[in-house]
Design a protein around this motif. Structure first.
Motif, PDB file in Angstrom:
ATOM      1  N   THR A   1       0.859  -1.178   0.000  1.00 23.89           N
ATOM      2  CA  THR A   1       0.000   0.000   0.000  1.00 23.89           C
ATOM      3  C   THR A   1       0.898   1.232   0.000  1.00 23.89           C
ATOM      4  N   ASN A   2       0.310   2.367  -0.276  1.00 28.98           N
ATOM      5  CA  ASN A   2       1.112   3.593  -0.318  1.00 28.98           C
ATOM      6  C   ASN A   2       1.392   4.172   1.067  1.00 28.98           C
ATOM      7  N   GLN A   3       0.966   3.456   2.112  1.00 26.33           N
ATOM      8  CA  GLN A   3       1.261   3.873   3.481  1.00 26.33           C
ATOM      9  C   GLN A   3       2.280   2.947   4.156  1.00 26.33           C
ATOM     10  N   ALA A   4       2.607   1.843   3.512  1.00 24.25           N
ATOM     11  CA  ALA A   4       3.479   0.838   4.123  1.00 24.25           C
ATOM     12  C   ALA A   4       4.931   1.326   4.216  1.00 24.25           C
ATOM     13  N   THR A   5       5.627   0.804   5.220  1.00 27.35           N
ATOM     14  CA  THR A   5       7.062   1.083   5.372  1.00 27.35           C
ATOM     15  C   THR A   5       7.875  -0.213   5.429  1.00 27.35           C
ATOM     16  N   ASP A   6       7.188  -1.335   5.632  1.00 30.11           N
ATOM     17  CA  ASP A   6       7.857  -2.634   5.709  1.00 30.11           C
ATOM     18  C   ASP A   6       7.448  -3.478   4.505  1.00 30.11           C
ATOM     19  N   PHE A   7       8.427  -3.817   3.690  1.00 26.81           N
ATOM     20  CA  PHE A   7       8.158  -4.570   2.468  1.00 26.81           C
ATOM     21  C   PHE A   7       8.823  -5.949   2.483  1.00 26.81           C
ATOM     22  N   LYS A   8       9.274  -6.366   3.657  1.00 25.74           N
ATOM     23  CA  LYS A   8      10.046  -7.610   3.748  1.00 25.74           C
ATOM     24  C   LYS A   8       9.238  -8.830   3.333  1.00 25.74           C
ATOM     25  N   THR A   9       7.944  -8.869   3.674  1.00 26.04           N
ATOM     26  CA  THR A   9       7.116 -10.023   3.310  1.00 26.04           C
ATOM     27  C   THR A   9       7.043 -10.177   1.793  1.00 26.04           C
TER      28      THR A   9
ATOM     29  N   LEU B   1       9.049  -8.789  -0.456  1.00 24.12           N
ATOM     30  CA  LEU B   1      10.380  -8.973  -1.038  1.00 24.12           C
ATOM     31  C   LEU B   1      10.921 -10.383  -0.801  1.00 24.12           C
ATOM     32  N   THR B   2      10.530 -10.984   0.315  1.00 23.32           N
ATOM     33  CA  THR B   2      10.953 -12.364   0.579  1.00 23.32           C
ATOM     34  C   THR B   2      10.340 -13.313  -0.449  1.00 23.32           C
ATOM     35  N   LYS B   3       9.064 -13.062  -0.774  1.00 20.36           N
ATOM     36  CA  LYS B   3       8.412 -13.870  -1.805  1.00 20.36           C
ATOM     37  C   LYS B   3       9.075 -13.650  -3.163  1.00 20.36           C
ATOM     38  N   ILE B   4       9.397 -12.413  -3.435  1.00 20.26           N
ATOM     39  CA  ILE B   4      10.056 -12.099  -4.710  1.00 20.26           C
ATOM     40  C   ILE B   4      11.435 -12.742  -4.774  1.00 20.26           C
ATOM     41  N   LYS B   5      12.148 -12.726  -3.652  1.00 22.43           N
ATOM     42  CA  LYS B   5      13.488 -13.310  -3.609  1.00 22.43           C
ATOM     43  C   LYS B   5      13.461 -14.788  -3.979  1.00 22.43           C
TER      44      LYS B   5
ATOM     45  N   ALA C   1       9.940   4.038  -2.404  1.00 19.02           N
ATOM     46  CA  ALA C   1      10.903   3.459  -3.335  1.00 19.02           C
ATOM     47  C   ALA C   1      12.257   3.270  -2.676  1.00 19.02           C
ATOM     48  N   ALA C   2      12.675   4.261  -1.904  1.00 18.56           N
ATOM     49  CA  ALA C   2      13.963   4.161  -1.203  1.00 18.56           C
ATOM     50  C   ALA C   2      13.922   3.050  -0.163  1.00 18.56           C
ATOM     51  N   GLY C   3      12.767   2.908   0.496  1.00 19.06           N
ATOM     52  CA  GLY C   3      12.621   1.832   1.486  1.00 19.06           C
ATOM     53  C   GLY C   3      12.696   0.463   0.844  1.00 19.06           C
ATOM     54  N   VAL C   4      12.083   0.317  -0.320  1.00 24.92           N
ATOM     55  CA  VAL C   4      12.156  -0.952  -1.050  1.00 24.92           C
ATOM     56  C   VAL C   4      13.602  -1.259  -1.410  1.00 24.92           C
ATOM     57  N   MET C   5      14.320  -0.260  -1.883  1.00 23.03           N
ATOM     58  CA  MET C   5      15.717  -0.451  -2.289  1.00 23.03           C
ATOM     59  C   MET C   5      16.576  -0.901  -1.106  1.00 23.03           C
ATOM     60  N   LYS C   6      16.424  -0.234   0.019  1.00 24.36           N
ATOM     61  CA  LYS C   6      17.223  -0.587   1.207  1.00 24.36           C
ATOM     62  C   LYS C   6      16.913  -1.993   1.690  1.00 24.36           C
ATOM     63  N   GLN C   7      15.611  -2.348   1.710  1.00 26.93           N
ATOM     64  CA  GLN C   7      15.225  -3.658   2.218  1.00 26.93           C
ATOM     65  C   GLN C   7      15.581  -4.780   1.248  1.00 26.93           C
ATOM     66  N   MET C   8      15.612  -4.468  -0.038  1.00 24.55           N
ATOM     67  CA  MET C   8      16.117  -5.450  -1.020  1.00 24.55           C
ATOM     68  C   MET C   8      17.546  -5.851  -0.670  1.00 24.55           C
ATOM     69  N   ARG C   9      18.381  -4.864  -0.461  1.00 25.06           N
ATOM     70  CA  ARG C   9      19.787  -5.125  -0.182  1.00 25.06           C
ATOM     71  C   ARG C   9      19.971  -5.798   1.179  1.00 25.06           C
ATOM     72  N   ALA C  10      19.139  -5.422   2.152  1.00 27.96           N
ATOM     73  CA  ALA C  10      19.221  -6.039   3.474  1.00 27.96           C
ATOM     74  C   ALA C  10      18.876  -7.523   3.421  1.00 27.96           C
ATOM     75  N   LEU C  11      18.009  -7.891   2.474  1.00 28.03           N
ATOM     76  CA  LEU C  11      17.612  -9.295   2.316  1.00 28.03           C
ATOM     77  C   LEU C  11      18.536 -10.051   1.360  1.00 28.03           C
ATOM     78  N   GLY C  12      19.543  -9.370   0.869  1.00 26.12           N
ATOM     79  CA  GLY C  12      20.490 -10.026  -0.034  1.00 26.12           C
ATOM     80  C   GLY C  12      19.994 -10.170  -1.454  1.00 26.12           C
ATOM     81  N   ILE C  13      19.031  -9.320  -1.851  1.00 24.56           N
ATOM     82  CA  ILE C  13      18.529  -9.338  -3.229  1.00 24.56           C
ATOM     83  C   ILE C  13      19.381  -8.379  -4.048  1.00 24.56           C
ATOM     84  N   ASN C  14      20.115  -8.906  -4.988  1.00 25.42           N
ATOM     85  CA  ASN C  14      21.032  -8.083  -5.777  1.00 25.42           C
ATOM     86  C   ASN C  14      20.500  -7.758  -7.164  1.00 25.42           C
ATOM     87  N   ALA C  15      19.198  -7.891  -7.341  1.00 25.01           N
ATOM     88  CA  ALA C  15      18.578  -7.598  -8.633  1.00 25.01           C
ATOM     89  C   ALA C  15      18.671  -6.109  -8.952  1.00 25.01           C
ATOM     90  N   GLN C  16      18.591  -5.778 -10.228  1.00 21.52           N
ATOM     91  CA  GLN C  16      18.554  -4.385 -10.657  1.00 21.52           C
ATOM     92  C   GLN C  16      17.241  -3.750 -10.208  1.00 21.52           C
TER      93      GLN C  16
END
Length: 385
Positions: free
Chosen positions: A210-218, A220-224, A240-255
């Motif tokens: 949603t456009n109010q969310a700050t946690d995208f780990k769930t 992104l984990t599925k995407i990973k 968008a910045a939050g998604v980028m940071k959490q991608m890297r925190a989860l070890g997702i190195n996708a573009q």
């Protein structure tokens, strides 16, 4: 015995001039033409809304200073009537009615697709042109409205270019999508997905937030788990910045690839070190790519004490389109200048401003940017619908 005072002819003439002076000044000033504006001026999207408002105001400043600021043989003054829609569809409709009731001759707005779509229905019913400087959902120009115009490319062009580029140029083999389910974010994601499939790409996941969310780990984990090499995000900052940071925190190195509204300095600040290498597709050509754009950026900073954030040039072009149409028609009445607006063509800050029969921008452009050494750098610009 009382004697009547006599007044000299010179004194009488001076008195007459003084009495008429306010009327002469009023006549010289001419009528005031109200330019309506609506965008989020408070809340999470307020910086974008204020950026847009400043762009519109700069256009009105320029018009009011121009020697040919005459409509129907009379000098005029353009006045901004700004309303805060809070990026909320219900508030957007209330604001739309308020602007209509205030007798504006045109509306420049809104910022979000979710507010523009319902608000524009009221403008259409009232017969007042709405020139959209930022909202990009293709629905906006697909309803056959006579009063809907866009000075910005739609998601079909921008996110469509992103999807084609991801497959054919980036050569991504496993593509995933995350969007915020707003009219804007979902619209971008849907058009990106269409383009990926049309180009023969492989879509491995599509998750939602949603456009109010700050946690995208769930999500992104599925995407990973689908092992993507590129992830497209449909939504705005700071998410968008939050998604980028959490991608890297989860070890997702996708573009990471964002759509419109991602490329601004806040993304780099919020994403920190993880921002390097991120890509974003933005509407229009780079401001610094033309002398007009560079001059606009300088004048904007001088006038408002800050740099252009993103959409100010589109706000400027939208307001100027209305002003030029009114001058061409010799009237600020929508019924009089609407046909001039439909056929208008001029070189704006963002590019050539001309409209298709649907009101969509003719031959819009999109530019791909990438963060390199802490700076957004233009990679390529794609022109055409």
């Amino acid at each position: 015995m009382r004697f009547a005072k006599t007044i000299s002819p010179i004194a009488a003439a001076v008195a007459t001039l003084l009495a008429c002076a306010p009327l002469a000044a009023s006549a010289q000033a001419g009528p005031v033409i109200k330019i309506g504006f609506a965008a989020p001026l408070t809340g999470a999207n307020a910086s974008y809304g204020k950026d847009l408002q400043n762009g519109v105001q700069l256009a009105l400043d320029d018009a009011n200073k121009a020697k040919d600021n005459v409509i129907g043989g009379k000098p005029v003054t353009f006045e901004l009537v700004a309303e805060d829609d809070q990026a909320d569809p219900r508030t957007g409709v209330q604001v739309a009615q308020k602007l209509i009731d205030q007798g504006v001759s045109v509306i420049v707005g809104h910022f979000n697709s979710g507010t523009t779509i319902p608000a524009s229905q009221l403008y259409e019913k009232a017969g007042i042109p709405d020139i959209d400087p930022a909202a990009t959902n293709p629905v906006i120009s697909s309803r056959g409205f006579a009063n809907m115009f866009m000075v910005i490319s739609s998601d079909a062009q921008n996110a469509g270019s992103a999807g084609t580029y991801a497959v054919k140029t980036t050569k991504a083999k496993r593509i995933a999508i995350l969007d915020d389910r707003t009219a804007f974010g979902q619209g971008e994601a849907d058009e990106f997905e269409k383009a990926v499939k049309a180009a023969g790409g492989n879509l491995v996941a599509h998750e939602y937030t949603t456009n109010q969310a700050t946690d995208f780990k769930t999500q992104l984990t599925k995407i990973k788990a689908s092992n993507p090499d590129l992830i497209f995000f449909g939504g705005l900052n700071p998410q968008a910045a939050g998604v980028m940071k959490q991608m890297r925190a989860l070890g997702i190195n996708a573009q990471f690839v964002g759509g419109g509204g991602v490329k601004d300095i806040d993304f780099i600040k919020l994403a920190g070190d993880t921002s390097d290498g991120a890509m974003a597709w933005e509407y229009g050509r780079p401001l610094e790519s033309t002398s007009e754009g560079k001059t606009f950026a300088d004048r904007y900073k001088q006038r408002f004490g800050m740099d252009v954030l993103s959409y100010a040039p589109f706000g400027y072009d939208a307001a100027m389109a209305a002003i030029k149409a009114m001058k061409a028609a010799g009237s600020s009445s929508p019924d009089a200048y609407r046909s001039a607006l439909k056929s208008i063509s001029f070189d704006g800050i963002t590019g050539k401003i001309a409209f298709l029969q649907t009101g969509a921008l003719k031959n819009g452009s999109s530019t791909l940017y990438q963060v390199k050494n802490g700076q957004w750098t233009a990679v390529t610009t794609v022109n055409g619908s």
